[in-house]
Design a protein around this motif. Sequence first.
Motif, PDB file in Angstrom:
ATOM      1  N   GLU A  13     -17.895  36.805  32.644  1.00  0.00           N
ATOM      2  CA  GLU A  13     -17.330  38.140  32.431  1.00  0.00           C
ATOM      3  C   GLU A  13     -15.838  38.167  32.760  1.00  0.00           C
ATOM      4  O   GLU A  13     -15.047  38.774  32.037  1.00  0.00           O
ATOM      5  CB  GLU A  13     -18.073  39.169  33.294  1.00  0.00           C
ATOM      6  CG  GLU A  13     -19.492  39.439  32.838  1.00  0.00           C
ATOM      7  CD  GLU A  13     -20.300  40.227  33.857  1.00  0.00           C
ATOM      8  OE1 GLU A  13     -21.103  41.065  33.404  1.00  0.00           O
ATOM      9  OE2 GLU A  13     -20.128  40.014  35.080  1.00  0.00           O
ATOM     10  N   VAL A  14     -15.462  37.480  33.816  1.00  0.00           N
ATOM     11  CA  VAL A  14     -14.051  37.414  34.191  1.00  0.00           C
ATOM     12  C   VAL A  14     -13.267  36.652  33.124  1.00  0.00           C
ATOM     13  O   VAL A  14     -12.164  37.046  32.750  1.00  0.00           O
ATOM     14  CB  VAL A  14     -13.869  36.798  35.591  1.00  0.00           C
ATOM     15  CG1 VAL A  14     -12.406  36.543  35.907  1.00  0.00           C
ATOM     16  CG2 VAL A  14     -14.495  37.692  36.641  1.00  0.00           C
ATOM     17  N   ALA A  15     -13.847  35.580  32.624  1.00  0.00           N
ATOM     18  CA  ALA A  15     -13.187  34.822  31.563  1.00  0.00           C
ATOM     19  C   ALA A  15     -12.961  35.708  30.346  1.00  0.00           C
ATOM     20  O   ALA A  15     -11.857  35.741  29.784  1.00  0.00           O
ATOM     21  CB  ALA A  15     -14.023  33.594  31.190  1.00  0.00           C
ATOM     22  N   GLY A  20      -9.160  36.759  29.561  1.00  0.00           N
ATOM     23  CA  GLY A  20      -8.610  35.906  28.510  1.00  0.00           C
ATOM     24  C   GLY A  20      -8.445  34.462  28.950  1.00  0.00           C
ATOM     25  O   GLY A  20      -7.956  33.633  28.193  1.00  0.00           O
ATOM     26  N   LEU A  21      -8.834  34.159  30.171  1.00  0.00           N
ATOM     27  CA  LEU A  21      -8.778  32.789  30.671  1.00  0.00           C
ATOM     28  C   LEU A  21     -10.123  32.117  30.434  1.00  0.00           C
ATOM     29  O   LEU A  21     -11.157  32.773  30.421  1.00  0.00           O
ATOM     30  CB  LEU A  21      -8.469  32.782  32.167  1.00  0.00           C
ATOM     31  CG  LEU A  21      -7.100  33.321  32.569  1.00  0.00           C
ATOM     32  CD1 LEU A  21      -7.032  33.498  34.080  1.00  0.00           C
ATOM     33  CD2 LEU A  21      -6.003  32.389  32.094  1.00  0.00           C
ATOM     34  N   SER A  22     -10.092  30.821  30.279  1.00  0.00           N
ATOM     35  CA  SER A  22     -11.338  30.095  30.116  1.00  0.00           C
ATOM     36  C   SER A  22     -12.033  29.930  31.469  1.00  0.00           C
ATOM     37  O   SER A  22     -11.401  30.053  32.528  1.00  0.00           O
ATOM     38  CB  SER A  22     -11.070  28.705  29.521  1.00  0.00           C
ATOM     39  OG  SER A  22     -10.382  27.902  30.459  1.00  0.00           O
ATOM     40  N   TYR A  39      -7.904  27.641  38.842  1.00  0.00           N
ATOM     41  CA  TYR A  39      -7.193  28.597  39.700  1.00  0.00           C
ATOM     42  C   TYR A  39      -7.845  28.637  41.085  1.00  0.00           C
ATOM     43  O   TYR A  39      -7.150  28.697  42.098  1.00  0.00           O
ATOM     44  CB  TYR A  39      -7.203  29.989  39.070  1.00  0.00           C
ATOM     45  CG  TYR A  39      -6.090  30.242  38.074  1.00  0.00           C
ATOM     46  CD1 TYR A  39      -5.805  29.339  37.062  1.00  0.00           C
ATOM     47  CD2 TYR A  39      -5.332  31.394  38.140  1.00  0.00           C
ATOM     48  CE1 TYR A  39      -4.792  29.575  36.144  1.00  0.00           C
ATOM     49  CE2 TYR A  39      -4.311  31.643  37.228  1.00  0.00           C
ATOM     50  CZ  TYR A  39      -4.038  30.724  36.243  1.00  0.00           C
ATOM     51  OH  TYR A  39      -3.027  30.968  35.349  1.00  0.00           O
ATOM     52  N   GLU A  40      -9.160  28.599  41.108  1.00  0.00           N
ATOM     53  CA  GLU A  40      -9.866  28.617  42.399  1.00  0.00           C
ATOM     54  C   GLU A  40      -9.563  27.354  43.191  1.00  0.00           C
ATOM     55  O   GLU A  40      -9.230  27.410  44.373  1.00  0.00           O
ATOM     56  CB  GLU A  40     -11.372  28.758  42.182  1.00  0.00           C
ATOM     57  CG  GLU A  40     -12.156  28.793  43.477  1.00  0.00           C
ATOM     58  CD  GLU A  40     -13.663  28.864  43.274  1.00  0.00           C
ATOM     59  OE1 GLU A  40     -14.366  28.828  44.303  1.00  0.00           O
ATOM     60  OE2 GLU A  40     -14.141  28.944  42.125  1.00  0.00           O
ATOM     61  N   CYS A  79      -1.009  36.970  38.307  1.00  0.00           N
ATOM     62  CA  CYS A  79      -0.881  35.523  38.466  1.00  0.00           C
ATOM     63  C   CYS A  79      -0.585  34.831  37.141  1.00  0.00           C
ATOM     64  O   CYS A  79       0.266  33.950  37.071  1.00  0.00           O
ATOM     65  CB  CYS A  79      -2.162  34.974  39.093  1.00  0.00           C
ATOM     66  SG  CYS A  79      -2.067  33.247  39.572  1.00  0.00           S
ATOM     67  N   THR A  80      -1.268  35.230  36.084  1.00  0.00           N
ATOM     68  CA  THR A  80      -1.034  34.593  34.785  1.00  0.00           C
ATOM     69  C   THR A  80       0.364  34.918  34.260  1.00  0.00           C
ATOM     70  O   THR A  80       0.980  34.086  33.595  1.00  0.00           O
ATOM     71  CB  THR A  80      -2.107  34.979  33.751  1.00  0.00           C
ATOM     72  OG1 THR A  80      -2.185  36.397  33.646  1.00  0.00           O
ATOM     73  CG2 THR A  80      -3.464  34.419  34.122  1.00  0.00           C
ATOM     74  N   LYS A  81       0.881  36.101  34.577  1.00  0.00           N
ATOM     75  CA  LYS A  81       2.264  36.426  34.185  1.00  0.00           C
ATOM     76  C   LYS A  81       3.249  35.569  34.962  1.00  0.00           C
ATOM     77  O   LYS A  81       4.246  35.090  34.404  1.00  0.00           O
ATOM     78  CB  LYS A  81       2.569  37.912  34.408  1.00  0.00           C
ATOM     79  CG  LYS A  81       1.836  38.832  33.487  1.00  0.00           C
ATOM     80  CD  LYS A  81       2.232  38.607  32.051  1.00  0.00           C
ATOM     81  CE  LYS A  81       1.509  39.597  31.153  1.00  0.00           C
ATOM     82  NZ  LYS A  81       1.590  39.236  29.752  1.00  0.00           N
ATOM     83  N   LEU A  82       2.997  35.383  36.239  1.00  0.00           N
ATOM     84  CA  LEU A  82       3.867  34.517  37.033  1.00  0.00           C
ATOM     85  C   LEU A  82       3.866  33.099  36.472  1.00  0.00           C
ATOM     86  O   LEU A  82       4.920  32.473  36.318  1.00  0.00           O
ATOM     87  CB  LEU A  82       3.426  34.517  38.502  1.00  0.00           C
ATOM     88  CG  LEU A  82       3.566  35.842  39.249  1.00  0.00           C
ATOM     89  CD1 LEU A  82       2.964  35.733  40.647  1.00  0.00           C
ATOM     90  CD2 LEU A  82       5.017  36.297  39.314  1.00  0.00           C
TER      91      LEU A  82
END
Length: 141
Positions: A7-9, A13-15, A22-23, A53-56
Amino acid sequence: MDLSIGEVAQRSGLSVHALRFYEREGLFANPVRRLSNGRRVYHEEDLEWLAICTKLRSSGMSLAEIRRYIELARQGPGNEHERLELLRRHESRVEAQIRELQDTLEVMRYKVRIYEDHLARGEADRLWNPTHPAAAQGRDD
């Protein structure tokens, strides 16, 4: 509300692979929680942090800098000036990237105009060709 890694993916939009990365890299603001069966459990605030985080990352902030920012945030109050300085340094780098991209865009627009003009006049064969002897004459197209 608990969210699964799938669901988070989907929502971020992240796989799934990227979320695990990331973890592993310690890039979540809060440690990823797990159920007794080992299944990862995420929350809305994890999604909010992932958006930042993804923007950074996409703007060029290094993993080490993101980790440092997270470490400072986890420490709580008292280091806001250090966090701000980290963000300001990155902001300056992003602004420099934008200036460089603006310069690049101007070059591309110039080249597009040259090609459009030559094609409109039926003179595409006069565009610069490095294997053609006329190239040595210094044409700027």
